[in-house]
Enzyme design. Structure first.
Site, PDB file in Angstrom:
ATOM      1  N   LYS A  19     154.099  45.606 -31.071  1.00 50.65           N
ATOM      2  CA  LYS A  19     155.448  45.544 -30.544  1.00 50.65           C
ATOM      3  C   LYS A  19     155.980  43.639 -30.184  1.00 50.65           C
ATOM      4  O   LYS A  19     155.187  43.234 -28.867  1.00 50.65           O
ATOM      5  CB  LYS A  19     156.376  45.889 -29.192  1.00 50.65           C
ATOM      6  CG  LYS A  19     155.910  47.635 -29.358  1.00 50.65           C
ATOM      7  CD  LYS A  19     156.807  48.212 -28.640  1.00 50.65           C
ATOM      8  CE  LYS A  19     156.574  49.510 -29.136  1.00 50.65           C
ATOM      9  NZ  LYS A  19     158.104  50.307 -29.291  1.00 50.65           N
ATOM     10  N   ARG A  76     153.713  60.813 -32.916  1.00 50.09           N
ATOM     11  CA  ARG A  76     153.858  62.037 -33.230  1.00 50.09           C
ATOM     12  C   ARG A  76     151.881  62.173 -34.484  1.00 50.09           C
ATOM     13  O   ARG A  76     152.734  63.290 -34.020  1.00 50.09           O
ATOM     14  CB  ARG A  76     154.683  61.534 -35.017  1.00 50.09           C
ATOM     15  CG  ARG A  76     153.972  60.211 -35.600  1.00 50.09           C
ATOM     16  CD  ARG A  76     154.901  60.351 -36.635  1.00 50.09           C
ATOM     17  NE  ARG A  76     156.046  58.829 -35.922  1.00 50.09           N
ATOM     18  CZ  ARG A  76     156.929  58.766 -36.574  1.00 50.09           C
ATOM     19  NH1 ARG A  76     157.494  58.088 -37.969  1.00 50.09           N
ATOM     20  NH2 ARG A  76     158.118  57.559 -36.065  1.00 50.09           N
TER      21      ARG A  76
HETATM   22  N1  BES Z   1     158.018  54.851 -27.971  1.00 47.39           N
HETATM   23  C1  BES Z   1     158.305  54.041 -29.326  1.00 47.39           C
HETATM   24  C2  BES Z   1     160.022  55.201 -29.076  1.00 47.39           C
HETATM   25  C3  BES Z   1     160.710  54.342 -28.545  1.00 47.39           C
HETATM   26  C4  BES Z   1     161.580  52.939 -29.303  1.00 47.39           C
HETATM   27  C5  BES Z   1     161.000  54.876 -27.556  1.00 47.39           C
HETATM   28  C6  BES Z   1     162.078  52.612 -27.753  1.00 47.39           C
HETATM   29  C7  BES Z   1     162.425  54.020 -26.483  1.00 47.39           C
HETATM   30  C8  BES Z   1     162.985  53.157 -26.502  1.00 47.39           C
HETATM   31  C9  BES Z   1     157.709  54.440 -30.892  1.00 47.39           C
HETATM   32  O1  BES Z   1     156.170  55.425 -30.594  1.00 47.39           O
HETATM   33  C10 BES Z   1     157.702  54.186 -30.987  1.00 47.39           C
HETATM   34  O2  BES Z   1     157.543  53.032 -31.550  1.00 47.39           O
HETATM   35  N2  BES Z   1     158.770  53.742 -32.424  1.00 47.39           N
HETATM   36  C11 BES Z   1     158.666  53.379 -33.394  1.00 47.39           C
HETATM   37  C12 BES Z   1     158.652  53.573 -34.595  1.00 47.39           C
HETATM   38  C13 BES Z   1     158.338  53.145 -36.272  1.00 47.39           C
HETATM   39  C14 BES Z   1     156.949  52.354 -36.020  1.00 47.39           C
HETATM   40  C15 BES Z   1     158.112  53.690 -37.388  1.00 47.39           C
HETATM   41  C16 BES Z   1     159.548  52.766 -33.554  1.00 47.39           C
HETATM   42  O3  BES Z   1     161.286  53.789 -33.512  1.00 47.39           O
HETATM   43  O4  BES Z   1     159.922  51.701 -33.472  1.00 47.39           O
HETATM   44 ZN    ZN Z   2     155.179  53.209 -30.451  1.00 46.26          ZN
END
Ligand code: BES
Ligand code: ZN
Ligand code: ZN
Length: 502
Positions: A281, A357
């Site tokens: 990230k 997931r």
């Molecule tokens: N933990 C994150 C989602 C999240 C983001 C929770 C902000 C709370 C606040 C999750 O694991 C994630 O990173 N999801 C990605 C999925 C994408 C790569 C398809 C996302 O939401 O960007």
């Molecule tokens: Zn994530």
């Protein structure tokens, strides 16, 4: 694990006693001299107060008053009774507690009827909500702050609340106790979620579950990485392998519903820190949206089961928490990896940041294999897309059984832990088709990210009734929540009320 804030001492009375500050919720158009908290004031105090309140601007404002007799009174302006629906009531309860804290009042008197919404709650439900919301507003995560040298600089917490109420008796007392237990469970989940990632590793999350077990009498079992491997949980192993912190699979069992009843299984995402892994990230998406709270789902489900035991509910409920840290390193799982899950299906990893997931898939399989549940509900801070779709006032709920999602929505509106349904159709499966594996861990394009994530989970729970709560949008409190900054513990209240009711 109860929260680090002492529980409030509640008492229930028909009229205010001589001690304690009067917290008057005054609806627009309501006369203060008729307010139930002012009835027993002596004449001098009463006329002073009536005079003072006569021309006060009250719209959502508050005023602090010291009566000639020495008593403190706080007036909070509330909307007219005719507009006072459940949401406004929940906020008003939290506001009044925060006002008390700001005015450094530890012992207060509130009138239950001030917070009675137009419709939606019985008398006992009103008392239950007051207790639950009061505990929430009395919480603050201050464990890592130095104790102020001056006593007057230390934050104040409400210690004692006397509720003046027309509803009384044993059931009313029980309602307050129930609301308080639910409030404490939410606060305990908030405490765990707020704990920084370095202090809340999978091992420590498991220790927290064991502590809940000790305090509530719930049976807790923790599987280590060897046992996880032996079960064939390739999803959990895959996500965890980039971290030096080993994964845990946490199981809490509360079986007081008799041997014939199939259990409800709650599954909670337990990513103790989500850096994104090799699909790292950007910094902006790690600290600010609090990626150490990515284990909120896990904290929620363990506290739900703990609270069920404290409430002595006659139900069979299990909580499962796959706990991992998602880190980049030389041993991380990679985009392109094909992970063999416990179900036998392979997951093709397109993005290591869609890790929730992946670990949940194994937990869903575990639930079905070992418990034959009548219902599975998972709770996860699963997608940033949840915030885009429903915004910060709701969590998203998805289920192939749309009637079940609707049931959760209706209930959520009554208690303020709001969820809003999004669709889940088989058509979405086309979006997660993998070139080389059975399922791809991200959807094609950006469209409907909450739904494609849910469609992914669905592939692992086709035969069992199931609902999915994506609480990412409600992970942290917003400005108008009247809650301390940090975790909201979203999902705890909804699940507890749901399990009580159905
Ligand atoms: N933990 C994150 C989602 C999240 C983001 C929770 C902000 C709370 C606040 C999750 O694991 C994630 O990173 N999801 C990605 C999925 C994408 C790569 C398809 C996302 O939401 O960007
Ligand atoms: Zn994530
Ligand atoms: Zn995550």
């Amino acid at each position: 694990m109860l929260s680090h804030i002492d529980p409030i001492k509640f008492s229930l009375n028909t009229a205010p006693g001589k001690e304690g500050a009067l917290m008057v919720g005054l609806h627009d158009g309501q006369k203060i001299e008729r307010h139930s908290l002012c009835k027993n004031l002596d004449q001098e105090d009463k006329s002073y107060l009536t005079h003072f309140a006569a021309n006060l601007p009250l719209k959502n404002r508050s005023h602090a008053i010291l009566l000639p007799g020495g008593r403190r009174v706080i007036i909070l302006g509330l909307p007219p009774k005719k507009d006072f629906h459940v949401r406004k009531s929940l906020v008003a309860i939290r506001q009044i507690i925060q006002l008390a804290r700001r005015e450094r009042l530890e012992s207060i008197i509130v009138a239950a009827e001030d917070y009675a919404p137009l419709s939606g709650w019985s008398g006992n439900e009103l008392l239950e909500r007051i207790a639950e919301q009061a505990e929430l507003a009395n919480f603050e995560y201050n464990l890592y702050k130095e104790k102020p040298k001056e006593k007057d600089d230390a934050p104040v917490f409400v210690k004692k609340i006397d509720i003046i109420s027309r509803t009384k008796g044993k059931r009313a007392e029980e309602a307050i106790k129930t609301g308080q237990i639910i409030g404490e469970a939410i606060n305990s989940a908030r405490s765990l979620a707020n704990t920084p990632g370095g202090e809340m590793t999978p091992r420590k999350l498991a220790a927290a579950a064991e502590r809940i077990g000790e305090l509530s009498g719930v049976k807790v079992k923790v599987l280590d990485d060897q046992e996880i491997k032996k079960l064939g949980m390739g999803g959990v192993i895959g996500v965890s392998q980039g971290s030096s912190e080993r994964p845990r699979f946490i199981i809490l069992e509360y079986m007081k519903g008799g041997r014939k009843e199939k259990p409800t299984v709650l599954v909670g995402k337990g990513v103790t820190f989500d850096s994104g892994g090799l699909s790292l990230k950007p910094s902006k998406y790690m600290y600010d949206p609090c990626m150490h709270m990515d284990m909120t789902g896990g904290a929620v489900v363990m506290n739900v089961v703990g609270a069920m035991a404290r409430l002595k509910m006659k139900k069979n409920v299990v909580a499962l928490i796959p706990a991992v840290e998602n880190m980049p390193s030389g041993s991380s799982y990679r985009p392109g990896d094909l992970l063999k899950t416990m179900s036998g299906k392979t997951i093709e990893v397109a993005n290591t940041d869609a890790e929730g997931r992946v670990i949940l898939s194994d937990a869903l399989t575990y639930a079905q294999k070992f418990y034959s549940p009548k219902l599975v509900i998972d709770v996860a801070t699963l997608t940033g897309a949840a915030d885009v779709a429903v915004g910060p006032r709701f969590s998203a709920v998805l289920s192939p059984d749309h009637a079940l999602a609707e049931k959760l929505r209706v209930l959520s509106e009554k208690i303020g832990d709001n969820v809003w349904p999004l669709p889940l159709w088989e058509e979405y499966e086309a979006d997660i088709k993998a070139p080389f594996g059975d399922v791809l861990n991200v959807g094609k394009g950006n469209a409907g990210g909450v739904i494609t994530a849910a469609a992914f989970l669905w592939q692992f729970i086709k035969e069992t009734p199931w609902a999915h709560l994506d609480i990412a949008s409600r992970m942290t409190a917003g400005e108008d929540d009247f809650l301390a900054k940090g975790s909201t513990g979203a999902g705890t209240s909804l699940l507890l009320h749901f399990l009580r009711k159905f």
